[in-house]
Each structure stands twice: as structure tokens, then as C-alpha cells.
Design a protein around this motif. Structure first.
Motif, mmCIF file in Angstrom:
data_model
loop_
_atom_site.group_PDB
_atom_site.id
_atom_site.type_symbol
_atom_site.label_atom_id
_atom_site.label_comp_id
_atom_site.label_asym_id
_atom_site.label_seq_id
_atom_site.Cartn_x
_atom_site.Cartn_y
_atom_site.Cartn_z
ATOM 1 N N ILE A 1 84.786 -32.374 9.297
ATOM 2 C CA ILE A 1 84.912 -32.118 7.860
ATOM 3 C C ILE A 1 85.318 -30.659 7.714
ATOM 4 C CG2 ILE A 1 83.717 -31.933 5.650
ATOM 5 C CD1 ILE A 1 81.955 -34.258 6.474
ATOM 6 N N ASP A 2 86.430 -30.431 7.021
ATOM 7 C CA ASP A 2 86.964 -29.069 6.873
ATOM 8 C C ASP A 2 87.120 -28.391 8.241
ATOM 9 O OD1 ASP A 2 86.871 -29.477 4.129
ATOM 10 O OD2 ASP A 2 84.855 -28.653 3.971
ATOM 11 N N GLN A 3 87.659 -29.142 9.194
ATOM 12 C CA GLN A 3 87.937 -28.668 10.564
ATOM 13 C C GLN A 3 86.690 -28.346 11.390
ATOM 14 O OE1 GLN A 3 90.117 -26.953 7.943
ATOM 15 N NE2 GLN A 3 91.169 -28.889 8.272
ATOM 16 N N GLU A 4 85.512 -28.682 10.878
ATOM 17 C CA GLU A 4 84.281 -28.449 11.643
ATOM 18 C C GLU A 4 83.702 -29.762 12.140
ATOM 19 O OE1 GLU A 4 81.229 -25.362 10.893
ATOM 20 O OE2 GLU A 4 82.116 -25.307 8.892
ATOM 21 N N ASP A 5 83.236 -29.774 13.382
ATOM 22 C CA ASP A 5 82.625 -30.952 13.982
ATOM 23 C C ASP A 5 81.242 -31.164 13.363
ATOM 24 O OD1 ASP A 5 81.500 -32.898 15.555
ATOM 25 O OD2 ASP A 5 82.000 -31.949 17.467
ATOM 26 N N ILE A 6 81.015 -32.338 12.754
ATOM 27 C CA ILE A 6 79.734 -32.551 12.068
ATOM 28 C C ILE A 6 78.586 -32.716 13.064
ATOM 29 C CG2 ILE A 6 80.883 -33.580 10.068
ATOM 30 C CD1 ILE A 6 79.820 -36.300 10.948
ATOM 31 N N GLN A 7 78.902 -32.988 14.335
ATOM 32 C CA GLN A 7 77.842 -33.042 15.338
ATOM 33 C C GLN A 7 77.317 -31.650 15.672
ATOM 34 O OE1 GLN A 7 76.664 -36.048 16.273
ATOM 35 N NE2 GLN A 7 78.199 -36.880 14.875
ATOM 36 N N SER A 8 78.158 -30.652 15.508
ATOM 37 C CA SER A 8 77.770 -29.267 15.797
ATOM 38 C C SER A 8 77.143 -28.596 14.590
ATOM 39 C CB SER A 8 79.003 -28.459 16.250
ATOM 40 O OG SER A 8 79.581 -29.053 17.393
ATOM 41 N N ASN A 9 77.599 -28.972 13.391
ATOM 42 C CA ASN A 9 77.084 -28.370 12.164
ATOM 43 C C ASN A 9 76.433 -29.464 11.316
ATOM 44 O OD1 ASN A 9 76.556 -27.026 9.808
ATOM 45 N ND2 ASN A 9 78.627 -26.248 9.497
ATOM 46 N N LYS A 10 75.134 -29.660 11.495
ATOM 47 C CA LYS A 10 74.415 -30.759 10.848
ATOM 48 C C LYS A 10 74.391 -30.640 9.322
ATOM 49 C CE LYS A 10 73.226 -32.485 14.889
ATOM 50 N NZ LYS A 10 73.866 -33.698 15.422
ATOM 51 N N ILE A 11 74.542 -29.426 8.805
ATOM 52 C CA ILE A 11 74.551 -29.232 7.346
ATOM 53 C C ILE A 11 75.684 -30.028 6.703
ATOM 54 C CG2 ILE A 11 74.855 -27.518 5.497
ATOM 55 C CD1 ILE A 11 72.180 -27.327 6.885
ATOM 56 N N LEU A 12 76.763 -30.237 7.456
ATOM 57 C CA LEU A 12 77.915 -30.965 6.919
ATOM 58 C C LEU A 12 77.563 -32.410 6.571
ATOM 59 C CD1 LEU A 12 80.733 -29.645 9.282
ATOM 60 C CD2 LEU A 12 80.471 -29.156 6.846
ATOM 61 N N LYS A 13 76.467 -32.921 7.129
ATOM 62 C CA LYS A 13 76.087 -34.301 6.834
ATOM 63 C C LYS A 13 75.655 -34.468 5.382
ATOM 64 C CE LYS A 13 75.276 -35.855 11.513
ATOM 65 N NZ LYS A 13 74.430 -36.633 12.428
ATOM 66 N N GLN A 14 75.357 -33.346 4.702
ATOM 67 C CA GLN A 14 75.064 -33.418 3.266
ATOM 68 C C GLN A 14 76.309 -33.804 2.462
ATOM 69 O OE1 GLN A 14 73.025 -30.177 1.414
ATOM 70 N NE2 GLN A 14 71.532 -29.941 3.054
ATOM 71 N N LYS A 15 77.454 -33.717 3.093
ATOM 72 C CA LYS A 15 78.700 -34.087 2.416
ATOM 73 C C LYS A 15 78.966 -35.589 2.499
ATOM 74 C CE LYS A 15 80.982 -29.606 3.214
ATOM 75 N NZ LYS A 15 81.458 -29.254 1.871
ATOM 76 N N ILE A 16 78.077 -36.312 3.219
ATOM 77 C CA ILE A 16 78.242 -37.759 3.400
ATOM 78 C C ILE A 16 77.069 -38.492 2.766
ATOM 79 C CG2 ILE A 16 78.361 -39.625 5.103
ATOM 80 C CD1 ILE A 16 79.522 -37.571 7.081
ATOM 81 N N PHE A 17 77.364 -39.513 1.969
ATOM 82 C CA PHE A 17 76.307 -40.356 1.394
ATOM 83 C C PHE A 17 76.490 -41.782 1.892
ATOM 84 C CE2 PHE A 17 74.434 -43.343 -1.489
ATOM 85 C CZ PHE A 17 73.238 -42.757 -1.869
ATOM 86 N N TYR A 18 75.411 -42.344 2.442
ATOM 87 C CA TYR A 18 75.426 -43.743 2.870
ATOM 88 C C TYR A 18 74.004 -44.269 2.892
ATOM 89 C CZ TYR A 18 75.640 -47.814 5.974
ATOM 90 O OH TYR A 18 75.510 -49.073 6.503
ATOM 91 N N ILE A 19 73.798 -45.407 2.253
ATOM 92 C CA ILE A 19 72.517 -46.105 2.349
ATOM 93 C C ILE A 19 72.749 -47.386 3.129
ATOM 94 C CG2 ILE A 19 70.735 -47.377 1.103
ATOM 95 C CD1 ILE A 19 70.925 -45.397 -1.140
ATOM 96 N N ASP A 20 72.037 -47.522 4.235
ATOM 97 C CA ASP A 20 72.147 -48.704 5.073
ATOM 98 C C ASP A 20 71.439 -49.866 4.386
ATOM 99 O OD1 ASP A 20 71.727 -50.683 7.140
ATOM 100 O OD2 ASP A 20 72.250 -49.109 8.579
ATOM 101 N N GLU A 21 72.193 -50.927 4.129
ATOM 102 C CA GLU A 21 71.634 -52.064 3.392
ATOM 103 C C GLU A 21 70.484 -52.728 4.149
ATOM 104 O OE1 GLU A 21 71.143 -54.341 0.165
ATOM 105 O OE2 GLU A 21 72.642 -52.749 0.323
ATOM 106 N N GLN A 22 70.583 -52.754 5.470
ATOM 107 C CA GLN A 22 69.569 -53.454 6.266
ATOM 108 C C GLN A 22 68.391 -52.560 6.635
ATOM 109 O OE1 GLN A 22 71.123 -55.330 9.765
ATOM 110 N NE2 GLN A 22 69.172 -56.235 10.360
ATOM 111 N N TYR A 23 68.691 -51.345 7.048
ATOM 112 C CA TYR A 23 67.630 -50.436 7.512
ATOM 113 C C TYR A 23 67.534 -49.238 6.569
ATOM 114 C CZ TYR A 23 68.452 -53.162 11.743
ATOM 115 O OH TYR A 23 68.615 -54.188 12.635
ATOM 116 N N ASN A 24 66.773 -49.376 5.517
ATOM 117 C CA ASN A 24 66.550 -48.224 4.640
ATOM 118 C C ASN A 24 65.064 -48.142 4.286
ATOM 119 O OD1 ASN A 24 65.969 -49.485 1.936
ATOM 120 N ND2 ASN A 24 68.015 -50.341 2.231
#
Length: 299
Positions: A59-82
Motif C-alpha cells: 500500500i503506497d509502495q510499502e509492504d504491509i507485512q513490514s508496516n503493520k499500521i498499514l492494515k488499518q487501511k483495510i477493512f474486512y469482516i470474516d463471515e465465518q470466523y468473527n
């Protein structure tokens, strides 16, 4: 968001293989595939619920595995496991405020009040329609840049469905987000998406921008004088239906020159029909051997 060479295996079976994709801001994308094609695995992998076996997500040329803060830019609710079921809406509000730094509490309170969602309700006590509506409100109010919605309209009645879509489309018009939706209802999907990704054989094999598709492709129904389908048709189309002597085919690169060449074959019937997302799904997924069938036909 840029996804590079993503691979995900589950129980030593390849589910996703070499997924390469760029998701653009302000675009609504439909993720289409048959049951078991890996749509939910795709969402879980991007959202970080599954570890990748290979590949990277930027995201924005940054690896989201290296910068965990970037995960705030993703929204997902797992229908089965929430974890939603056992909590009241009040407690869920607190959780999502903590999870998303940009969470819009004012908008959340306005939308829940407008839709008669009492903050003391437990999520599990609400109807499926109200749960779907609430999840859409959470998605919008998270202010995440990438919203992943897995069958968000499934099981909703007409009134709730219109409400959910209204909230989503109002948000798209106000904010520059990327929204990815999976749905089995292709007619509903077609009315809201800009782009369709077709997941097949562990890969995204087709990537259609619907505006370009509508401009360049045509669905044509034809009947020819003889029982033999002209070679021109075989080489330039994808068979959708073949019944008796009636051939219905999709031409993805339809031009005036091609039209004249087909008409030069003097078809008895030559009629252009509306092209739908269902047709695109069927020609790419339901008829894997359709072209082989057409190539072999002399009818």
C-alpha cells in the motif's frame, strides 16, 4: 494497493497461485468465481487472516507485512470466523474505534440511529438483514481505504438491500476508496461495479473494466443457411449457447469490419442482444470447453 505473486496453500492444496493485481482508489471491483474458487481465501489473505505462502502486498509502495499500521487501511469482516456475536453494538463501537485511528464516530452514531440500531443490542440478536446493514456501517465508518465485502447482500430482503447499497454508493461518491465485493447475484453486482475480476483455476484469469467491455464487446445471435458454422465465427468469438442451428456468441473485440465480414456470410438471422455480466461469467466459467465444442461443430 499492489498485490505481487501471491500464493496461498491450504492443507497442501493450492488455493491461490501467482495473483498479480493493482486495486485503484475510487473503483468498485467485483470478485467473481464459482463456489470453492478461492474468493474468501483471497479476502482472508489480503486482510492478514492467513499468512501468505509467497508474494507481497503493498500500500503506497510499502509492504504491509513490514508496516503493520498499514492494515488499518483495510477493512474486512470474516463471515465465518468473527467475534461480533457475543458483543453489544456499544462494545463493538469501542473496539472499532481502537482498531481504526480514523474511525468516524459521529457518522457511526448518525447511521445507527437513522437505521434504528439500538446500541444495547447484541449483534447475535439482530436479524441477518440488520447484521448486514450494521457491517456495512462499520465498513464505511472505519474510514479504511480498502473495503473487502464478502457476499454483503446475501440473504437481505429488498428494503434492507437497497439501504445497504445506498449507504455504500453514497460513501463512494463522497470518498476516494477502493471497494472489492464478491457476490453470487451478478445482476446486482453489475449495477454497482466498475470492474470485474474472474477467479478461475487458482488465478485471476480475466480482468474486465465494464465500460471498456460494453464499448468493445457484443453478444450476437446467428443462424446460417448451412449446418456449418463459418470459420470466421469460430476464430473471433466465444460460444455462449448452441441450440439446433442457433448460435449465440460473445465477440470481445467487435469492430465494423468484423460485422461486415459476418454479414458477408449471409446469416439468416443476425441479431445483437444485450450483454450482461452473467453472460461474461457463463462464457468464461460455465463453458470451459465451449470453444472446443464450437470448433468441432459442423451443425
Amino acid at each position: 494497493m499492489k498485490i505481487e505473486s501471491l500464493v496461498k496453500n491450504i492443507d497442501q492444496r493450492v488455493i491461490l497461485n501467482d495473483i498479480n493485481l493493482t486495486l485503484n482508489p475510487g473503483e468498485i471491483t467485483g470478485l467473481i468465481g464459482r463456489n470453492g474458487s478461492g474468493k474468501t481465501t483471497f479476502f482472508r489473505s489480503i486482510a492478514g487472516h492467513y499468512e501468505l505462502d509467497h508474494g507481497k502486498i503493498f500500500i503506497d509502495q510499502e509492504d504491509i507485512q513490514s508496516n503493520k499500521i498499514l492494515k488499518q487501511k483495510i477493512f474486512y469482516i470474516d463471515e465465518q470466523y468473527n467475534f461480533l456475536s457475543n458483543y453489544t453494538l456499544n462494545k463493538l463501537l469501542v473496539f472499532y474505534q481502537n482498531a481504526y485511528a480514523g474511525f468516524n464516530k459521529e457518522k457511526y452514531l448518525s447511521l445507527t440511529k437513522k437505521n434504528n440500531l439500538n446500541p444495547s443490542f447484541k449483534y447475535r440478536s439482530m436479524s441477518k438483514g440488520m447484521q448486514g446493514l450494521y457491517k456495512m456501517i462499520l465498513a464505511i465508518c472505519s474510514n479504511a481505504e480498502y473495503l473487502f465485502l464478502d457476499e454483503p447482500l446475501d440473504g437481505l430482503d429488498l428494503i434492507v438491500k437497497k439501504n445497504v447499497l445506498g449507504i455504500l454508493l453514497d460513501d463512494v461518491s463522497e470518498n476516494h476508496r477502493s471497494i472489492i465485493i464478491s457476490s453470487h447475484n451478478l445482476n446486482e453486482l453489475e449495477s454497482i461495479i466498475d470492474r470485474a475480476l474472474i477467479l478461475k483455476k487458482n488465478q485471476i484469469q480475466f480482468d474486465y473494466h465494464l465500460e471498456v467491455l460494453r464499448e468493445n464487446a457484443r453478444k450476437i445471435q446467428m443462424v446460417f443457411k448451412t449446418k456449418k458454422v463459418p470459420q470466421l465465427i469460430k476464430e473471433n468469438s466465444r460460444l455462449l449457447h448452441f441450440q439446433g442451428r442457433v448460435v449465440t456468441a460473445i465477440f470481445e473485440h467487435y469492430t465494423d469490419e468484423l460485422k461486415k465480414a459476418i454479414q458477408a456470410e449471409q446469416p439468416i438471422l443476425f441479431e445483437e442482444l444485450p450483454l450482461t455480466l452473467e453472460d461474461v461469467f457463463e462464457v468464461n466459467l460455465a463453458h470451459d470447453e465451449s470453444n472446443d465444442c464450437l470448433q468441432g461443430e459442423s451443425v
